[in-house]
Design an enzyme around this catalytic site. Structure first.
Site, PDB file in Angstrom:
ATOM      1  N   SER A  85      59.130  38.683   8.977  1.00  0.00           N
ATOM      2  CA  SER A  85      57.772  38.708  10.303  1.00  0.00           C
ATOM      3  C   SER A  85      56.870  39.584  10.415  1.00  0.00           C
ATOM      4  CB  SER A  85      58.875  38.199  11.924  1.00  0.00           C
ATOM      5  OG  SER A  85      59.480  38.891  11.865  1.00  0.00           O
ATOM      6  N   LYS A 106      60.076  27.523  16.231  1.00  0.00           N
ATOM      7  CA  LYS A 106      58.900  28.743  15.100  1.00  0.00           C
ATOM      8  C   LYS A 106      58.521  27.217  15.530  1.00  0.00           C
ATOM      9  CE  LYS A 106      60.109  32.290  15.756  1.00  0.00           C
ATOM     10  NZ  LYS A 106      61.719  33.222  14.638  1.00  0.00           N
ATOM     11  N   HIS A 129      60.806  32.084  10.086  1.00  0.00           N
ATOM     12  CA  HIS A 129      60.006  31.938   9.564  1.00  0.00           C
ATOM     13  C   HIS A 129      59.635  31.668   8.694  1.00  0.00           C
ATOM     14  CE1 HIS A 129      57.615  34.573  13.244  1.00  0.00           C
ATOM     15  NE2 HIS A 129      59.081  34.915  13.206  1.00  0.00           N
TER      16      HIS A 129
END
Ligand SMILES: *Cc1c(COP(=O)(O)O)cnc(C)c1O
Length: 395
Positions: free
Chosen positions: A185, A243, A213
């Protein structure tokens, strides 16, 4: 308050404040979209993980409302008593289909997933080879398992191979696992999964990829494992629903017998209440949207490319990201924080990230473009970067 606690808190809070390390949390007044309001001021938001803009999507909101009308606001129990709703099963079937695995299990968060899954299979007689830059929840999950943790240098496949070989030859461990983020990340780089799989085969390692991610971002939204076509090779595919998926939760996708085991042995599944019906319905809708079309994922990558190009042209060091994550490396820690503060004053909400989260001297502003940003917003953000960059002598 106990005296010993009071002195502990006073001492440590003061020490953080004196060093300027006490984090004052900004409060967002309204939705977390491509722009946000903080202290009454509108800012271009380059700090969320809401990659596809789904957190404020109308179809997701409607799905949540419908589910709340039918099921209420809470699941009422842990999954193993009577908190498993037909909605949870439908979501898990959809996740397995989406990830190309036999089965999937969902959890209350991505963090929880790592608390759940690692210690369900690894224990004190085992060893875990862990990338040095793995996420905090992976590190904590490994610790919880009591297995021997052997860190290898970030994405250094020679180091991984050597350490796997030494661990194997030591004869000390019953089982061994290799564990990595799919997308890192802080730099936006992607794990070298084909080589990791090769090394895992050579030394009989269990493979575990946390693709928080990457889910909804890489592999046309299906993640980094899919991108490399390794769905059949990776034992644990972990992802977050918080996310790109835009809601909250996490999942493990893999072989049916692995998921069966997690359903009887992973502690957050057994001892923490199930995700709410509204959230589950919204998540399921998000996966449907991602299945139906790659439009949002394509827009995300296009926006990432556009922002990177704009910053690079100005002369900023944007690192070597392979994903829409766009670091802007400033270097000095104090300058990085000053840079971030000036960006926020000028109208761009992008946070500075410094040591110890990243190595000393590589302080950076981390920009997270999303599918929901318009060209105008990105142009305005780049314009503000130019102003602040020149003012502070970075470009
Ligand atoms: C963000 C993140 C998590 C935590 O996910 P949540 O759903 O927010 O709890 C776990 N692992 C990695 C690698 C992450 O980046």
């Amino acid at each position: 308050m106990a005296k010993v606690l009071e002195s502990f808190l006073d001492e440590n809070l003061n020490s953080l404040r004196v060093q300027g390390l006490y984090n004052e949390i900004d409060v967002v007044e309204g939705a977390n979209g491509p722009t946000i309001q903080i202290n009454g001021k509108d800012l271009i938001n380059l700090s969320s993980n809401n990659y596809l803009g789904l957190a404020t999507n109308n179809l997701l909101k409607q799905a949540a409302k419908n589910a709340i009308d039918k099921y209420g606001v809470g699941a009422g129990a842990v999954r193993t008593i009577n908190g498993t709703l037909d909605l949870h099963i439908a979501l898990e079937e959809k996740l397995a289909e989406f990830k190309g695995t036999e089965a999937a299990i969902s959890y209350q968060s991505g963090f929880n997933c790592n608390m759940a899954a690692i210690s369900a299979v690894m224990d004190k007689d085992d060893a875990i080879l862990s990338d040095q830059l793995n996420h905090a929840s992976i590190i904590d999950g490994c610790r919880l398992s009591k297995a021997k943790i052997i860190a290898y240098n970030h994405s250094d496949m020679d180091d991984l191979r050597e350490k796997a070989k030494a661990a194997k030859e030591s004869g000390l461990y019953k089982k061994m696992m290799v564990i990595t983020d799919g997308v890192f990340s802080m730099d936006g780089d992607i794990a070298k999964l084909p080589e990791i799989v090769q090394i895992a085969k050579q030394f009989d390692l269990i493979t575990y990829v946390d693709n928080a991610h990457g889910s909804g971002v890489t592999g046309t939204g299906k993640g980094t494992v899919k991108q490399f076509g390794l769905e059949k090779e990776i034992d644990f595919q972990i992802g977050t629903l918080s996310k790109a998926v835009g809601v909250v939760g996490g999942y493990v996708a893999g072989k049916k017998k692995l998921i069966d085991w997690l359903k009887v042995r992973s502690r957050p599944f057994l001892f923490s209440t199930a995700v709410t019906p509204g959230d589950v319905a919204a998540i399921t809708k998000a996966i449907e949207i991602m299945e139906r079309s790659s439009e949002l994922v394509d827009q995300l990558w296009e926006n990432g490319r556009y922002l990177k190009e704009g910053l690079k042209k100005l002369g900023f060091n944007i690192g070597a990201s392979e994903t829409p994550i766009t670091p802007c490396i400033i270097g000095d820690e104090k300058l990085t924080q000053l840079f971030s503060n000036r960006l926020i004053q000028e109208g761009v909400y992008a946070k500075g990230i410094v040591f110890p989260t990243v190595p000393k001297g590589t302080g950076r502003i981390r920009n997270m473009p999303t599918a929901a940003h318009t060209r105008e917003m990105l142009d305005k953000a780049v314009g503000i970067y130019k102003k602040v960059g020149e003012e502070l002598g970075v470009i």
